[in-house]
Write an enzyme that holds these catalytic residues in place. Structure first.
Site, mmCIF file in Angstrom:
data_model
loop_
_atom_site.group_PDB
_atom_site.id
_atom_site.type_symbol
_atom_site.label_atom_id
_atom_site.label_comp_id
_atom_site.label_asym_id
_atom_site.label_seq_id
_atom_site.Cartn_x
_atom_site.Cartn_y
_atom_site.Cartn_z
ATOM 1 N N GLY A 14 -8.947 -2.699 2.866
ATOM 2 C CA GLY A 14 -7.521 -2.971 2.776
ATOM 3 C C GLY A 14 -6.727 -1.883 2.106
ATOM 4 O O GLY A 14 -5.614 -2.124 1.630
ATOM 5 N N ASP A 122 3.038 -6.414 -0.849
ATOM 6 C CA ASP A 122 3.760 -5.137 -0.853
ATOM 7 C C ASP A 122 4.924 -5.120 0.126
ATOM 8 O O ASP A 122 5.107 -4.180 0.916
ATOM 9 C CB ASP A 122 2.803 -3.980 -0.543
ATOM 10 N N TYR A 166 1.040 -11.396 -5.973
ATOM 11 C CA TYR A 166 -0.408 -11.543 -5.873
ATOM 12 C C TYR A 166 -1.146 -11.213 -7.163
ATOM 13 O O TYR A 166 -2.377 -11.178 -7.181
ATOM 14 C CB TYR A 166 -0.955 -10.694 -4.721
#
Length: 781
Positions: A14, A122, A166
């Site tokens: 990721g 993001d 997160y």
């Protein structure tokens, strides 16, 4: 499909940067099967159809690749989780966007994938007007889409959701009071697992209390997306240390843990091997089939032992399978890559052995490489007795431990890095013990300083040898991925070693009027990067890792352009050393500049009667009047380059007129008639020597009191060593109080102009600097 209650442990691809190749992912699944890891999440940020072009379906060729990955993962007992990141531009209230999202995930589902993730990390919290009218909050918009997709896919056992908040530091105003997280907890379908990174984006530790807090708000145990080994935020850092800071007891508070590791695939052997050890450890430490206790150091030792076998295997870059038809062909070590080659990778993928010294064209600017030399007395530094790092060989266990220790973890350095930084800091603080004009110091104090300096220089030599061993090793896959980091640290260590060696007997003491360590050394910080970070900061607050911290301990540490630049196109396993000049180097330096001069003259020697005249003109004045600012570069064959500096140009010119020029006039007397007359060419050079010591404008010397003479700057396969050579000199000039340095270059010397410009030198004067044409480049220190 695995049970919903299975603890998911594995890898998330990721990161931001070039995604892994198909071959690398297949190797990854083999590793995961071997180490007991069960989950792989596909979500590379730079896969266009994962994030930026998420609406577009995969082509038939791409479908085939995805199907291969799903099947390969399943054959290794690994659950393949397909992730999509639509958050940058999705219109949550748009039926069209929702349809496109379903179409994309249905295509992947038809390939055999049964586990999914939808990521909203993001991204901007703001909503478009249509969404603002349709939803009461950003969280409600995301929940609506996630629940719809979850039901559309048939409520798969593994469905992950990454929130925009997160981690704890992104929650507003806090984890327990975040309306966003509360909305997710109350409205997401109960079997949708929520991704969490901990208290920070890159969390040093994960605690039961913090996890219990977020689990309470989310009304479910989170799944950790662990960025402990992620390095996509800093191009100079790599993390080879063990999985650490997460006790196995945390598993009872989690849905799972997926490690988002280094961008460079080969750098992840130890992180994933130790993650497997952590996963196999019994959560509560009881005896059973699982390992009873997880110890990071013990797990690291086991991983190192296994990695040694991998490191010394002849693997191709990117784990590509070699073409069987080309196995018998010996690669051409002088072959250059095609003109359209991409800047990354920094050397050809197919090259099994990049050239260490091609006959032509290996330099940074495509010019010729250095003049061929024959061994004289060999290198004059401590590495003289060591085996040269030429050819392919095996990395030793001590070298691999050094490699890991220098590239350890984002919040913690390994033993080697700690010693390097501690010794350099101490030597910097106590350099007055060996200053050239300081107070008399007790001999035992001086010996203590020199002992620690010797230890630091020995470690720097080990780093240089590690660099050559990586380049000369048989594993090209490891070279491909690790080379930029090993090369960067090698260069920084070369500068640090040369500077520490220079300090002894050359740095000015407190009585100096130019500047001292105490009142002019605002150039270095009082704390290290690790201290600046603390527990509450993200690692990207202080960039560069060990290289960056060593850099900041040097006088010119804030000059980033001196330390950060791309690696050379062709790695070289040649062992280089930078050190201060010694008087015994004069013969070699004179011979070197004479050879360089002959090359420019087409090999014609016009000075056989006076072979020293070129050296006297190019180097002699600096070596005789101010040798303390001269540095040499050497390799296994001996001296191969030098850079000369003048601390105070005004004083230097006066001393040259008083001592140096009279000596030169005696050595090369005026022309006489007869066979013993000096050649006219020699006399021309003597006249040039006099011009070289001409006056400079006060306006120039006021801001740039020091001078740099690059007459013998070498052209090398790895041109970065020229940069380290020059950086060592700039550090010395800055250390003794210089505020600026200039260099005069002929306008036709484009290569040198470009080189200095890259190092932050700017044009400050053109022509008539000494009544003749020239460009004067300068930079403030």
């Amino acid at each position: 499909m695995e049970d919903r209650g299975q603890f998911l442990c594995g890898v998330v691809e990721g990161f931001y940067g070039r995604p892994w190749s198909m071959d690398q992912r297949k190797v990854l699944f083999q590793w995961m099967h071997q180490w007991g890891l069960n989950t792989y999440l596909y979500g590379p940020k730079d896969d266009l159809k994962h994030r930026l072009l998420w609406r577009e379906v995969y082509s038939p060729e791409e479908e085939g690749q995805l199907r291969t990955l799903v099947v390969e993962a399943a054959s290794r007992g690994v659950s393949f989780v397909y992730a999509l990141s639509p958050g940058q531009d999705i219109v949550f209230s748009s039926a069209c966007d929702l349809t496109l999202l379903k179409r994309k995930l249905k295509q992947v589902s038809d390939l055999g994938c049964q586990a999914f993730a939808i990521l909203f990390d993001d991204i901007d919290h703001s909503m478009c007007q249509a969404d603002s009218e349709a939803f009461s909050s950003f969280a409600h918009a995301q929940v609506s889409v996630a629940n719809e997709i979850y039901r559309f896919l048939g409520e798969p056992p593994v469905f992950l959701f990454c929130p925009t908040e997160y981690c704890g530091s992104l929650c507003s105003p806090s984890v327990s009071k975040s309306i966003y997280l509360q909305t997710l907890g109350e409205n997401l379908q109960p079997n949708i697992s929520v991704i969490w990174t901990g208290s920070k984006v890159i969390s040093r530790n994960l605690s039961v209390d913090c996890l219990a807090e977020v689990a309470s708000v989310l009304q479910r145990p989170p799944l950790i997306w662990d960025n402990l080994h992620a390095n996509d935020y800093d191009s100079r850092r790599l993390f080879l240390g063990p999985f650490k800071g997460r006790e196995p007891q945390l598993r009872s508070h989690l849905r799972g843990l997926l490690l988002n590791p280094n961008c460079e695939f080969e750098a992840n052997y130890i992180p994933l091997h130790t993650l497997g050890s952590w996963h196999r450890t019994s959560p509560c430490g009881e005896e059973g089939e699982d390992e009873p206790e997880y110890c990071p150091d013990r797990a690291l030792s086991a991983a190192l032992h296994n990695w040694m076998e991998e490191l010394n295997q002849p693997l191709q870059p990117g784990r590509q399978t070699p073409n069987p038809t080309s196995r018998s062909k010996t690669p051409d070590r002088t072959e250059r890559p095609p003109a359209q080659a991409k800047p990354l990778p920094m050397f050809p993928l197919s090259s099994s052995s990049p050239p260490s010294s091609p006959a032509k064209g290996g330099g940074e600017n495509g010019g010729e490489v250095e003049v061929r030399r024959t061994p004289a007395e060999g290198p004059k530094h401590k590495a003289q007795g060591r085996v040269p790092c030429g050819g392919k060989g095996l990395l030793s266990e001590s070298q691999v431990r050094l490699l890991v220790g220098l590239h350890y973890l984002p919040h913690e350095h390994g033993p080697a890095a700690q010693k390097l930084l501690q010794d350099l800091t101490w030597l910097k603080t106590h350099c007055h013990l060996v200053s050239t004009n300081g107070k008399k110091t007790a001999p035992q104090k001086v010996e203590e300083w020199r002992g620690r300096a010797s230890r630091l220089m020995s470690l720097c030599e080990d780093i240089a040898e590690l660099h050559c061993s990586v380049v000369g090793g048989v594993n090209r896959a490891v070279l491909y991925d690790l080379y930029p980091y090993v090369w960067d640290l090698r260069n920084t260590a070369l500068v640090a070693k040369a500077f520490v060696c220079w300090l002894d007997g050359r740095v000015l003491g407190d009585s100096s009027t130019l500047g001292t360590w105490k009142n002019c050394f605002h150039w270095c910080g009082t704390t290290t990067g690790a201290e600046l970070l603390g527990v509450d900061s993200e690692p990207w607050v202080f960039k560069g890792g060990v290289s960056g911290e060593v850099q900041m301990l040097l006088p010119i540490g804030s000059s980033t352009e001196l330390f950060t630049h791309p690696p050379p196109l062709f790695p070289t396993s040649r062992l280089y050393n930078v050190r201060p000049y010694h008087s015994k180097d004069k013969v070699e330096l004179y011979r070197m500049v004479r050879q360089l001069h002959l090359r420019t003259q087409g090999g014609k020697d016009s000075n056989s009667t006076h072979p020293d005249v070129i050296g006297d003109r190019c180097l002699g004045a600096c070596l005789a009047v101010c040798p303390e600012y001269s540095f040499v570069l050497e390799d296994e064959l001996g001296v191969c380059g030098c850079v000369l500096g003048v601390g105070d140009v005004r004083a230097f010119i006066k001393r040259c007129h008083a001592t140096w020029m009279p000596a030169m006039r005696d050595k090369y007397p005026a022309p006489r008639t007869g066979p013993s007359a000096a050649p006219a060419y020699t006399q021309d050079l003597v006249l040039l020597m006099e011009e070289d010591q001409g006056e400079y404008p006060d306006s120039l010397l006021h801001h740039f009191p020091s001078q740099l003479r690059l007459d013998a700057l070498p052209q090398l396969v790895d041109a970065s060593v020229s940069r380290t050579l020059l950086t060592a000199l700039l550090a010395a000039l800055k250390a003794n109080g210089s505020q600026g340095v200039f260099c005069e270059v002929q306008p036709t010397d484009r290569q040198r102009l470009e080189f200095l410009t890259k190092l932050g030198f700017l044009e400050i004067l053109r022509g008539e600097a000494r009544s003749r044409e020239g460009v004067v480049l300068g930079r403030l220190l």
